[in-house]
Design a protein around this motif. Sequence first.
Motif, PDB file in Angstrom:
ATOM      1  N   PRO A  78       0.817  -1.220   0.000  1.00  0.00           N
ATOM      2  CA  PRO A  78       0.000   0.000   0.000  1.00  0.00           C
ATOM      3  C   PRO A  78       0.848   1.267   0.000  1.00  0.00           C
ATOM      4  CG  PRO A  78      -0.974  -1.616   1.450  1.00  0.00           C
ATOM      5  CD  PRO A  78       0.353  -2.189   1.005  1.00  0.00           C
ATOM      6  N   PHE A  79       1.930   1.283   0.766  1.00  0.00           N
ATOM      7  CA  PHE A  79       2.811   2.458   0.804  1.00  0.00           C
ATOM      8  C   PHE A  79       3.395   2.736  -0.568  1.00  0.00           C
ATOM      9  CE2 PHE A  79       7.294   3.947   1.467  1.00  0.00           C
ATOM     10  CZ  PHE A  79       6.990   5.245   1.855  1.00  0.00           C
ATOM     11  N   GLY A  93      -0.877   4.171   1.840  1.00  0.00           N
ATOM     12  CA  GLY A  93      -0.684   3.730   3.214  1.00  0.00           C
ATOM     13  C   GLY A  93       0.658   4.157   3.754  1.00  0.00           C
ATOM     14  N   PRO A  94       0.891   3.951   5.058  1.00  0.00           N
ATOM     15  CA  PRO A  94       2.165   4.325   5.670  1.00  0.00           C
ATOM     16  C   PRO A  94       3.232   3.284   5.378  1.00  0.00           C
ATOM     17  CG  PRO A  94       0.769   3.301   7.308  1.00  0.00           C
ATOM     18  CD  PRO A  94      -0.052   3.387   6.045  1.00  0.00           C
ATOM     19  N   PRO A  95       4.508   3.637   5.565  1.00  0.00           N
ATOM     20  CA  PRO A  95       5.564   2.625   5.417  1.00  0.00           C
ATOM     21  C   PRO A  95       5.470   1.585   6.527  1.00  0.00           C
ATOM     22  CG  PRO A  95       6.477   4.666   6.274  1.00  0.00           C
ATOM     23  CD  PRO A  95       5.054   4.957   5.904  1.00  0.00           C
ATOM     24  N   LEU A 116      11.980   1.181  -3.600  1.00  0.00           N
ATOM     25  CA  LEU A 116      11.336  -0.036  -3.104  1.00  0.00           C
ATOM     26  C   LEU A 116      10.480  -0.671  -4.184  1.00  0.00           C
ATOM     27  CD1 LEU A 116      10.218   1.175   0.463  1.00  0.00           C
ATOM     28  CD2 LEU A 116      12.182  -0.279  -0.121  1.00  0.00           C
ATOM     29  N   GLU A 117       9.795   0.161  -4.961  1.00  0.00           N
ATOM     30  CA  GLU A 117       8.955  -0.360  -6.049  1.00  0.00           C
ATOM     31  C   GLU A 117       9.803  -1.079  -7.091  1.00  0.00           C
ATOM     32  OE1 GLU A 117       5.927   1.302  -9.546  1.00  0.00           O
ATOM     33  OE2 GLU A 117       6.498   2.594  -7.856  1.00  0.00           O
ATOM     34  N   ASP A 132       7.342  -3.251   3.642  1.00  0.00           N
ATOM     35  CA  ASP A 132       8.227  -2.450   2.794  1.00  0.00           C
ATOM     36  C   ASP A 132       9.698  -2.772   3.058  1.00  0.00           C
ATOM     37  OD1 ASP A 132       6.364  -0.517   1.351  1.00  0.00           O
ATOM     38  OD2 ASP A 132       5.726  -0.282   3.422  1.00  0.00           O
ATOM     39  N   VAL A 133      10.066  -2.925   4.321  1.00  0.00           N
ATOM     40  CA  VAL A 133      11.445  -3.241   4.693  1.00  0.00           C
ATOM     41  C   VAL A 133      11.406  -4.282   5.805  1.00  0.00           C
ATOM     42  CG1 VAL A 133      13.608  -2.373   5.679  1.00  0.00           C
ATOM     43  CG2 VAL A 133      12.321  -0.959   4.055  1.00  0.00           C
ATOM     44  N   ALA A 134      12.132  -5.369   5.626  1.00  0.00           N
ATOM     45  CA  ALA A 134      12.203  -6.415   6.651  1.00  0.00           C
ATOM     46  C   ALA A 134      13.362  -6.122   7.602  1.00  0.00           C
ATOM     47  CB  ALA A 134      12.380  -7.785   6.004  1.00  0.00           C
TER      48      ALA A 134
END
Length: 614
Positions: A405-406, A411-413, A564-565, A493-495
């Motif tokens: 979603p971000f 949406g938020p990260p 990220l995309e 988004d980030v692990a």
Amino acid sequence: MGLADRGDVVAVAAVVVVVARVAPAPGLPALRPPAHPNSSLGFGSCGVCLACSIYNPRLANAVETSWQKIQSGNAKEGLALLRRHLAIRPRDADAWLALAHAGLLAGDLAGCIAAAERARVLLPGRPEPLMMLGGARLAMGDTAGARAFEQAIALDPHSPAPFRAWGDALIRTFRQDEAALVLREGVRILGDDPALLLSLSYALNVAGGASPQEERAWHQRLAMASGGGQVRPGGSRTGESGRPLRVAILSADFREHSCAFFLLAPLKAIDPARVALFLYSTTRQPDSYTERFQTLGTWRDCGRLSVEQVVSQARADAIDLLIDASGWTVASHIPALAARLAPVQVSYLGYPATTGLTTMDFRIVDATTDPHGSDADCTERLLRLAGCFVCFSPETDWPTPALTPFQRGVGPPVFGSFNNAAKISPGVVALWSRLLRQTPGSRLLLKAAGFQGAYGERLRERFVSAGVEAARIEFADFSPTTAEHMRLYSRVDVALDPFPYNGTTTTCEALWMGVPVVSLTGDRHRARVGASLLASVGRQTWLAEDDNHYVDLASGLVAKPAGLEALRVGAGGEASGGLRAQIQSSPLCDAPSFARQFEAALAAAWQREPSTEL
């Protein structure tokens, strides 16, 4: 390396030590312990459940079935099964105790307390109900829980069970450092009890706080106390030159388990002209993965064999080299390993530290997880692979990466970790809280069996105490299939890699789903697995040198949503590009090349020429 780091898969360290009053039934399998309810958390046996302390054949089927349901995420049905039994036999004290433990595991703390109080009336003078009460009260944030454990110790001062239960309860409530202190005190009082030393070793894996040399010493004491301290010569290594090396792999995890993602493809790529494979299985619940393993070599079902019978089988098979893929995570294997199943024995994959066993000759690692100069930290001689010490083989039915979603602008990260709950130590909470505070509006998504019920609330409270709003911490529900589990990465988004015990399977899963992973480099194997994995896929820039660097890396990644995309779908916007394509073509997923290195490592072990790098 604890591979079973996914929260919804039965995890590492399902260990059973019989400590109680009713002896196991004659003929109880020596290499296949009863299913242990603590395996969903995976670190340290509690020492108080039915399997550990009150083996009762009349209850075994109902209780084991209930444990299986609870472990698979169906806690409601597992609890119902026990309640139906008690409706028929309401004065069955052991069943009330089992119900209390089931409630504790499922996060039903009120139910745990009610059942434990009933068991306490029916079992006066027994410490087990007090252990259950202590665990439930600690999970509720009630400091009186410690008093209950002290009372249990007073009732049974010579038993390790109360100390183990106390340590287990502290780990469940994310107080790993305190758990290590309690277990150390137990060892000080009771001496080198193998059950206590086992729990302490697990606690140190997740808590840290001991030097590599101290951890080696603890594991040596554990091995000695467990009968694995005797020196047993490797024996004859004669054989016809040019013939394949006869290699057996001993494992309880030839099934849908994290280990399967690191064994299936490499073993399939092994050259039969160089290595003749034997699979010595103690797998309890075979499945379709088991069937795939059975095609890879000569299959031996060892689950119901005694130690002597397994030793005889290995002699009959003329095994040259045995690979133990479990270490202390399956303690029932240790007597067989101590008896020496093969002239050369090698530790690999399943345990993140030295075994301490004098009969374990080698350990397969790599130069990143175990840098040159760290050899003294292990009792085994190190065989370092040139690249990463594991090879990842994702399944074909896993979903393709999808934008979050971000990344879609709605949406938020979201930072995420699907690692075993026991790895979320106080230090991890502190650093992740700092990251969330530095990244306004961001959220943290966590997924593991250990976050259910009150346990998740205790963890959320710890984040709140560190200045993070409660609504920013979210716990994902159990996933009934691995494909559905993988689909959840479309929300991350980030692990974030935990420390000092890094993820392995979770890191590979995240990378495969196009999710960058930020990892903090440590000073020993379990704290350097993230570094090895990231190096193997050419992403060393996501590796942090210290806490400040960790926060800067993670916050910097979410500051660039376009980047990220691109990791998800590639610069051209095609699903076939991006991070997945890079992972697929990297050494991490190159099974044939890995198999050649692995064969060379086994040959070096057989020849007793442990070169520093292969």
